[in-house]
Write a protein that holds these residues in place. Structure first.
Motif, short mmCIF file in Angstrom:
data_model
loop_
_atom_site.label_atom_id
_atom_site.label_comp_id
_atom_site.label_asym_id
_atom_site.label_seq_id
_atom_site.Cartn_x
_atom_site.Cartn_y
_atom_site.Cartn_z
N ARG A 74 37.28 29.65 49.50
CA ARG A 74 36.71 30.97 49.94
C ARG A 74 37.54 31.28 50.96
O ARG A 74 37.83 32.59 51.11
N GLU B 189 38.40 39.39 43.37
CA GLU B 189 38.02 38.85 42.43
C GLU B 189 37.04 37.55 42.71
O GLU B 189 36.15 37.49 42.13
N PRO B 190 37.77 36.58 43.23
CA PRO B 190 37.08 35.22 43.28
C PRO B 190 35.91 35.38 44.45
O PRO B 190 35.21 34.44 44.46
N LEU C 151 33.64 37.54 44.19
CA LEU C 151 32.42 38.20 43.56
C LEU C 151 31.51 39.19 44.29
O LEU C 151 30.48 39.11 44.62
N GLY D 135 28.46 41.47 42.29
CA GLY D 135 28.78 41.24 40.80
C GLY D 135 30.14 41.09 40.34
O GLY D 135 30.03 41.00 39.28
N GLY D 136 31.25 40.79 41.05
CA GLY D 136 32.44 40.42 40.64
C GLY D 136 33.16 41.92 40.44
O GLY D 136 34.36 41.69 39.90
N ARG D 137 32.88 42.86 41.01
CA ARG D 137 33.80 44.12 40.96
C ARG D 137 35.02 43.98 41.67
O ARG D 137 35.05 43.40 42.63
N ARG D 138 36.01 44.55 41.23
CA ARG D 138 37.46 44.31 42.01
C ARG D 138 37.33 45.49 43.13
O ARG D 138 36.81 46.39 43.05
#
Length: 257
Positions: free
Chosen positions: A148, A187-188, A190, A193-196
């Motif tokens: 992270r 992206e990693p 999240l 909800g994982g939106r760029r």
């Protein structure tokens, strides 16, 4: 050095000042992104110091005779960079071992170095792999936490480059091509909800971020030099850069309304 060219000048940002801007982004992240408040100070330190390797290189900008521009971070000769990359990580390790681990992971991730068959690139990657193994063994940071923090460093590197490589107020179609489709390295994390993460200039000194991973809107400052092309022709690259006064570019990061 990060270079942006206009008709009459080169806007030049040192890598260490760019890293300082990266740190300003990081300082405003929501705390939960760090997976524990105890890690925040050292991760901020790693992000702020991640381009320490460039301090010496940027003290004397050099001219690219083939392309008729100053050498930038992307085309600077490889072998001097490798020597200074290692030295910079060594210096960070003297400050904090965990910060050095994150910086080592960052530099060792560069694909043009990882994919090179040049002996010096191979030796650099091997040396940093050994450093990382040693530091990971000593620090025993959980793998998901380490990953992270590495992704946070890389995202902040991109956010700062977005500021430094783009003309203030640039429309989306005129942005630097690396970031027109947003920040892949978000992206990693999240986010929502994982939106760029997407950025957009809404004025010459305001950038809108969507989704917004920060606590609130905030202002940042990055030192730059606007080096005249006429001065470079008259004095040469190094003297022209040295005689140019440092200025401050102010940017406000705002939440999408």
């Amino acid at each position: 050095m990060i270079i942006r060219e206009t008709e009459h000048e080169f806007i030049m940002t040192t890598q260490h000042n760019h890293a300082g801007l990266s740190g300003q982004f990081a300082a405003h992240f929501c705390d939960d992104l760090f997976l524990g408040n105890a890690y925040i100070p050292v991760v901020l330190q790693a992000i702020h110091e991640h381009d320490r390797a460039w301090i010496r290189l940027d003290q004397t900008p050099i001219w690219n005779d083939e392309d008729h521009v100053p050498f930038s971070f992307s085309d600077y000769p490889m072998l001097p960079k490798l020597v200074l990359y290692k030295l910079g990580i060594d210096e960070v390790e003297q400050i904090n071992a965990y910060a050095a681990l994150l910086c080592s992971m960052h530099y060792a991730s560069f694909q043009h170095i990882r994919n090179s068959l040049h002996p010096d690139c191979i030796a650099f990657c091997s040396g940093e792999a050994s450093r990382q193994a040693r530091l990971e063994e000593n620090l025993k940071v959980p793998k998901e936490v380490l990953e992270r923090h590495f992704h946070l460093l890389q995202l902040c590197d991109d956010l700062s480059l977005y500021v430094c490589l783009n003309n203030p107020g640039a429309s989306k179609e005129k942005e630097h091509p690396w970031y027109r489709e947003g920040f892949k390295r978000s992206e990693p994390l999240l986010l929502e909800g994982g939106r760029r993460l997407m950025a957009e200039w809404i004025s010459e000194n305001e950038i809108k971020m969507t989704p917004f991973p920060f606590k609130h809107d905030f202002k940042m400052i990055v030192p730059i030099k606007r080096v005249s092309k006429d001065a470079i022709r008259t004095l040469g690259m190094n003297k022209a850069y040295a005689k140019t006064m440092m200025q401050e570019q102010e940017i406000t990061c705002v939440k999408s309304s």
